[in-house]
Design a protein around this motif. Sequence first.
Motif, PDB file in Angstrom:
ATOM      1  N   VAL A 165      -1.301  69.742  46.894  1.00 48.95           N
ATOM      2  CA  VAL A 165      -2.338  68.760  47.246  1.00 48.95           C
ATOM      3  C   VAL A 165      -1.646  67.440  47.564  1.00 48.95           C
ATOM      4  N   ALA A 166      -1.901  66.900  48.754  1.00 55.07           N
ATOM      5  CA  ALA A 166      -1.268  65.633  49.150  1.00 55.07           C
ATOM      6  C   ALA A 166      -2.019  64.467  48.511  1.00 55.07           C
ATOM      7  N   THR A 167      -1.304  63.652  47.735  1.00 48.27           N
ATOM      8  CA  THR A 167      -1.923  62.511  47.058  1.00 48.27           C
ATOM      9  C   THR A 167      -1.180  61.229  47.434  1.00 48.27           C
ATOM     10  N   HIS A 168      -1.740  60.103  46.998  1.00 49.38           N
ATOM     11  CA  HIS A 168      -1.085  58.813  47.296  1.00 49.38           C
ATOM     12  C   HIS A 168       0.035  58.499  46.299  1.00 49.38           C
ATOM     13  N   TYR A 169       0.217  59.332  45.286  1.00 51.19           N
ATOM     14  CA  TYR A 169       1.179  59.063  44.214  1.00 51.19           C
ATOM     15  C   TYR A 169       2.627  59.027  44.722  1.00 51.19           C
ATOM     16  N   VAL A 170       3.375  57.999  44.322  1.00 49.20           N
ATOM     17  CA  VAL A 170       4.810  57.942  44.629  1.00 49.20           C
ATOM     18  C   VAL A 170       5.607  58.013  43.328  1.00 49.20           C
ATOM     19  N   GLU A 171       5.391  57.034  42.441  1.00 53.89           N
ATOM     20  CA  GLU A 171       6.028  57.099  41.108  1.00 53.89           C
ATOM     21  C   GLU A 171       5.337  56.143  40.151  1.00 53.89           C
TER      22      GLU A 171
ATOM     23  N   ARG B  23       1.794  50.372  32.930  1.00 54.02           N
ATOM     24  CA  ARG B  23       0.517  50.020  33.571  1.00 54.02           C
ATOM     25  C   ARG B  23       0.551  50.020  35.088  1.00 54.02           C
ATOM     26  N   GLU B  24       1.726  50.283  35.671  1.00 54.12           N
ATOM     27  CA  GLU B  24       1.828  50.199  37.140  1.00 54.12           C
ATOM     28  C   GLU B  24       2.258  51.523  37.756  1.00 54.12           C
ATOM     29  N   MET B  25       1.580  51.889  38.830  1.00 56.34           N
ATOM     30  CA  MET B  25       1.910  53.097  39.592  1.00 56.34           C
ATOM     31  C   MET B  25       2.136  52.689  41.045  1.00 56.34           C
ATOM     32  N   LEU B  26       3.236  53.148  41.612  1.00 51.88           N
ATOM     33  CA  LEU B  26       3.509  52.908  43.028  1.00 51.88           C
ATOM     34  C   LEU B  26       2.812  54.001  43.829  1.00 51.88           C
ATOM     35  N   VAL B  27       2.013  53.583  44.806  1.00 53.18           N
ATOM     36  CA  VAL B  27       1.257  54.560  45.601  1.00 53.18           C
ATOM     37  C   VAL B  27       1.323  54.202  47.085  1.00 53.18           C
ATOM     38  N   LYS B  28       1.018  55.167  47.931  1.00 56.72           N
ATOM     39  CA  LYS B  28       0.942  54.898  49.364  1.00 56.72           C
ATOM     40  C   LYS B  28      -0.328  54.092  49.637  1.00 56.72           C
ATOM     41  N   SER B  29      -0.244  53.118  50.535  1.00 62.56           N
ATOM     42  CA  SER B  29      -1.426  52.300  50.830  1.00 62.56           C
ATOM     43  C   SER B  29      -2.441  53.146  51.603  1.00 62.56           C
TER      44      SER B  29
ATOM     45  N   GLU C 119     -11.616  60.223  45.092  1.00 60.93           N
ATOM     46  CA  GLU C 119     -11.667  59.330  46.246  1.00 60.93           C
ATOM     47  C   GLU C 119     -10.478  59.646  47.141  1.00 60.93           C
ATOM     48  N   TYR C 120     -10.716  59.585  48.421  1.00 63.84           N
ATOM     49  CA  TYR C 120      -9.655  59.872  49.394  1.00 63.84           C
ATOM     50  C   TYR C 120      -9.478  58.675  50.317  1.00 63.84           C
ATOM     51  N   GLY C 121      -8.311  58.619  50.990  1.00 65.53           N
ATOM     52  CA  GLY C 121      -8.081  57.555  51.965  1.00 65.53           C
ATOM     53  C   GLY C 121      -7.128  58.008  53.049  1.00 65.53           C
ATOM     54  N   ARG C 122      -7.080  57.211  54.107  1.00 65.16           N
ATOM     55  CA  ARG C 122      -6.222  57.544  55.260  1.00 65.16           C
ATOM     56  C   ARG C 122      -4.900  56.799  55.149  1.00 65.16           C
ATOM     57  N   HIS C 123      -3.819  57.538  55.448  1.00 63.35           N
ATOM     58  CA  HIS C 123      -2.471  56.942  55.444  1.00 63.35           C
ATOM     59  C   HIS C 123      -1.692  57.588  56.567  1.00 63.35           C
ATOM     60  N   LYS C 124      -1.335  56.807  57.586  1.00 64.59           N
ATOM     61  CA  LYS C 124      -0.537  57.305  58.715  1.00 64.59           C
ATOM     62  C   LYS C 124      -1.086  58.612  59.277  1.00 64.59           C
TER      63      LYS C 124
ATOM     64  N   ASP D 193       7.218  46.711  50.953  1.00 65.15           N
ATOM     65  CA  ASP D 193       7.025  47.781  51.939  1.00 65.15           C
ATOM     66  C   ASP D 193       5.528  47.862  52.293  1.00 65.15           C
ATOM     67  N   PRO D 194       5.171  47.591  53.552  1.00 63.12           N
ATOM     68  CA  PRO D 194       3.733  47.581  53.914  1.00 63.12           C
ATOM     69  C   PRO D 194       3.038  48.929  53.712  1.00 63.12           C
ATOM     70  N   ASP D 195       3.816  50.011  53.602  1.00 61.07           N
ATOM     71  CA  ASP D 195       3.200  51.338  53.406  1.00 61.07           C
ATOM     72  C   ASP D 195       2.934  51.656  51.943  1.00 61.07           C
ATOM     73  N   LEU D 196       3.418  50.787  51.041  1.00 57.69           N
ATOM     74  CA  LEU D 196       3.281  51.071  49.609  1.00 57.69           C
ATOM     75  C   LEU D 196       2.578  49.928  48.895  1.00 57.69           C
ATOM     76  N   VAL D 197       1.750  50.255  47.914  1.00 55.98           N
ATOM     77  CA  VAL D 197       1.120  49.236  47.062  1.00 55.98           C
ATOM     78  C   VAL D 197       1.280  49.671  45.598  1.00 55.98           C
ATOM     79  N   ILE D 198       1.054  48.701  44.724  1.00 56.81           N
ATOM     80  CA  ILE D 198       1.119  49.000  43.285  1.00 56.81           C
ATOM     81  C   ILE D 198      -0.295  48.954  42.740  1.00 56.81           C
ATOM     82  N   GLN D 199      -0.702  50.023  42.011  1.00 63.63           N
ATOM     83  CA  GLN D 199      -1.983  49.906  41.305  1.00 63.63           C
ATOM     84  C   GLN D 199      -1.691  49.659  39.839  1.00 63.63           C
ATOM     85  N   TYR D 200      -2.304  48.561  39.337  1.00 67.09           N
ATOM     86  CA  TYR D 200      -2.134  48.111  37.962  1.00 67.09           C
ATOM     87  C   TYR D 200      -3.390  48.509  37.189  1.00 67.09           C
TER      88      TYR D 200
END
Length: 236
Positions: free
Chosen positions: A66-72, A77-83, A179-184, A20-27
Amino acid sequence: MKRQEQLYEGKAKIIYATEDPDLVIQYFKDDATAFDGIKKGTIVDKGVINNHVSTKIFQYLEEKGVATHYVERLNDREMLVKSLEIIPVEVVFRNVAAGSLCKRLGIEEAKLLDPPIQEFFLKDDPLHDPMINESHIKTFEWATEKEVAFLKTSGSKVNQLLTEFFKERGIRLVDFKLEYGRHKGEVLLGDEISPDGCRLWDWETGEKMDKDRFRFNLGSVEEKYQEVYNLVCGEG
Ligand code: TMP
Ligand code: ASP
């Protein structure tokens, strides 16, 4: 959600693409650095602890609006987050004097800061994350005026919420970096919230429970990270 190609490797985390291009995994790695990468080492199981601690904190912040990039959290060691398109500005809040504030201004460590101090730093290791102000951010277009206003109000709310969260667990939130970032079209809180990017002192004894133990060779690094994990993620 399975990880695909590596997109980026930072000092403490690796970012992988997903289908999914809108989601990334942070390890989360065990690698630890300090002083902008000059000091390097390993904190055993830090990645696991920071993934679990960040998960708990992002869930708490989301509950509080608070809106965060966290999904699950996918595993240890891996967290699914919004890109995110990362805004290259580190937002620091300080409730108690420590670290670079003491060095820069000659303030005595542990002095209570009321009202809390808010600072911006440029996210740039080769330049050693220099301190910047709103005027720099505007002229160099690192963020819009509206985004800067949002970083300040959101950061201040996060400071109030986290101060309360840690206090309930016997920990004083001395300072931290966001740190903050832009998503959609939305600005989301990103990165991680863990003992790597926060100063956390035992409320009773004042003992340091964060990356300063690694930075300044204070010993018991793993033990103190584990203690934070137990207090934040334990039952109750
Ligand atoms: P400082 O006292 O070194 O300016 O740090 C303030 C807070 O921000 C402290 O909790 C550590 C955190 N921080 C980071 O997480 N990454 C960084 O690159 C810097 C400079 C600070
Ligand atoms: N995060 C920065 C580094 O890895 C600064 C620090 O935490 O001291 O070097």
